[in-house]
Design an enzyme around this catalytic site. Structure first.
Site, PDB file in Angstrom:
ATOM      1  CG  ASP A  85      -0.321  -0.253   2.514  1.00 25.66           C
ATOM      2  OD1 ASP A  85       0.751  -0.892   2.544  1.00 25.66           O
ATOM      3  OD2 ASP A  85      -0.884   0.157   3.550  1.00 25.66           O
ATOM      4  CD  GLU A 152       3.463  -1.009   7.138  1.00 23.58           C
ATOM      5  OE1 GLU A 152       3.910  -0.835   8.288  1.00 23.58           O
ATOM      6  OE2 GLU A 152       3.391  -0.079   6.292  1.00 23.58           O
TER       7      GLU A 152
END
Length: 423
Positions: A85, A152
């Site tokens: 991400d 994350e």
């Protein structure tokens, strides 16, 4: 397979890095926010399949998470992990492949998006390592797992994958390994035994006033002034309540109230991030933060109690001693002086360790540098590393492609091969 042979083997292996450099640029210019990594995950899955190396690919785990499993006889099972991400940051690197992407976040607000933490490097390095290790398959024995984790940055991706039955789909690893590109000298690698990354807690705090006309503050309870008092008082939590020998950080990353200049709002939102490396210190800081917020609101005449909402939580990351010493041995022989086995515990945080701790398994995490060597050396000589080197989450964070990518690939391959030894 002795460590020296690992070094020789890896040094002799050659894969074409040009496609991976192109892939990195593509990922960098097409970032996706947490929970929305659909295209990145699809690209990773299709790449693993295209290798035609025998990877069993499992997708849509805990959101957009995926894992590839490559079996090569009996032996240990090693999991290599990368996160996917990006961040709500407007890129200002000036790169010709800089991101111009915007996306709606979880609050349905349109935000600019940038890979300001290097997860594009993590994905690219792991895909390249997957190819390298597949080409070396006849030299090792065991099971390799390459795992691409979503979310994350919000601290929920690893746990979401576990909760979604990750280990019903893939083997439980004996060892979990991971890495992160950082604002260090490119080509360097750092690790240590024990604490490697901090614990983190994030909150959204809503405080309540009484709104009204900007010309009549005496008829209102101004949440902006209240919030300002809270923010200033929070600065004393670490400086006056935490032992100077202990580590803690309290950061207010966002303060929002009102929409225009002639209206006093009725509430304000504070977004707060706390980092600690000791559970006792963590509890002390959390208690102090709640006390400060509640007391400042009461002193300001708040119309009701503040609301605390947890938005993210990261565990304390601890490198297993036995596993990490084995990794150190491999890294020292391969990287030589470029490897630092005594890297201090980072103030940043990660959730990768949940992939191991949820199963009672050991893990090891390391850092690799991404700052151009000449720039680093010149800046260090001037004594201006803190001022002139952009760190992770900065709009200027732009790791050089090489030797950063090559280093990340080598480290992942060495880490895996350390444990995938033939009897």
């Amino acid at each position: 397979m002795a460590t020296q042979s690992l070094t020789s083997l890896l040094s002799s292996l050659s894969i074409d890095l040009e496609p991976y450099e192109a892939l990195y640029k593509h990922l960098h210019s097409h970032p996706e926010l947490s929970h929305q990594e659909e295209k990145t995950a699809a690209r990773a899955a299709s790449h693993l399949i295209s290798l035609d190396a025998g990877y069993e690919v499992h997708t849509s785990i805990g959101g957009h998470g995926l894992a590839g499993v490559l079996r090569s006889g009996k032996g240990k099972t090693v999991l290599l992990r990368a996160d996917m991400d990006a961040l709500p940051v407007k890129e200002d690197t000036g790169l010709d492949y800089a991101s111009k992407v915007t996306m709606r976040d979880d609050d349905d607000v349109v935000k600019p998006v940038m890979h300001a933490c290097g997860h594009d490097f993590h994905v690219t390095a792991l895909l390249a390592a997957a190819e390298c290790l597949a080409k070396m398959k006849d030299t090792w024995s065991g099971t390799l797992i390459v795992l691409f984790q979503p979310n994350e940055e919000r601290g929920g991706g690893a746990q979401a994958m576990v909760d979604d039955g990750l280990y019903n789909k893939i083997p439980v690893p004996d060892i979990v390994l991971g890495q992160h590109v950082m604002a260090r000298r490119a080509g360097s690698v750092g690790c240590n035994v024990g604490h490697i990354m901090s614990e983190a807690d994030s909150f959204k705090i809503t405080i309540f006033g009484r709104g009204g006309h900007g010309s009549m503050p005496h008829r209102t309870v101004d949440p902006v002034v209240m919030a300002a008092s809270v923010v200033m008082k929070l600065q004393t939590v670490v400086s006056r309540e935490v032992d100077p020998d202990q580590f803690a950080v309290v950061t207010v990353g966002s303060l929002q109230a009102g929409q225009t200049e002639n209206i006093i709002a009725d509430r304000a939102e504070i977004r707060l991030n706390i980092r600690t490396q000791n559970h006792e210190v963590r509890n002390r800081v959390l208690t102090a933060v709640r006390r400060v917020v509640k007391c400042e609101c009461e002193a300001s005449g708040a119309t009701k109690e503040p609301i605390f909402e947890g938005t993210a939580k990261f565990p304390l990351s601890v490198n297993d001693e036995t596993v990490t010493k084995s990794v150190h041995s491999s890294f020292e022989k391969f990287f030589g002086a470029r490897f630092d086995p005594n890297t201090p515990c980072s103030t940043a945080s990660e959730d990768y360790s949940i992939l191991a701790s949820s199963q009672g398994k050991p893990s090891c995490f390391w850092f690799f540098g991404g700052v151009d060597e000449k720039m680093w050396d010149e800046t260090e000589q001037k004594g201006r590393l803190a001022e002139d080197i952009s760190v992770n989450h900065s709009p200027f964070f732009a790791p050089v492609i090489q030797p950063t990518l090559r280093t990340g690939i080598d480290a992942l391959c060495l880490g895996a091969l350390t444990f995938l030894q033939k009897a």
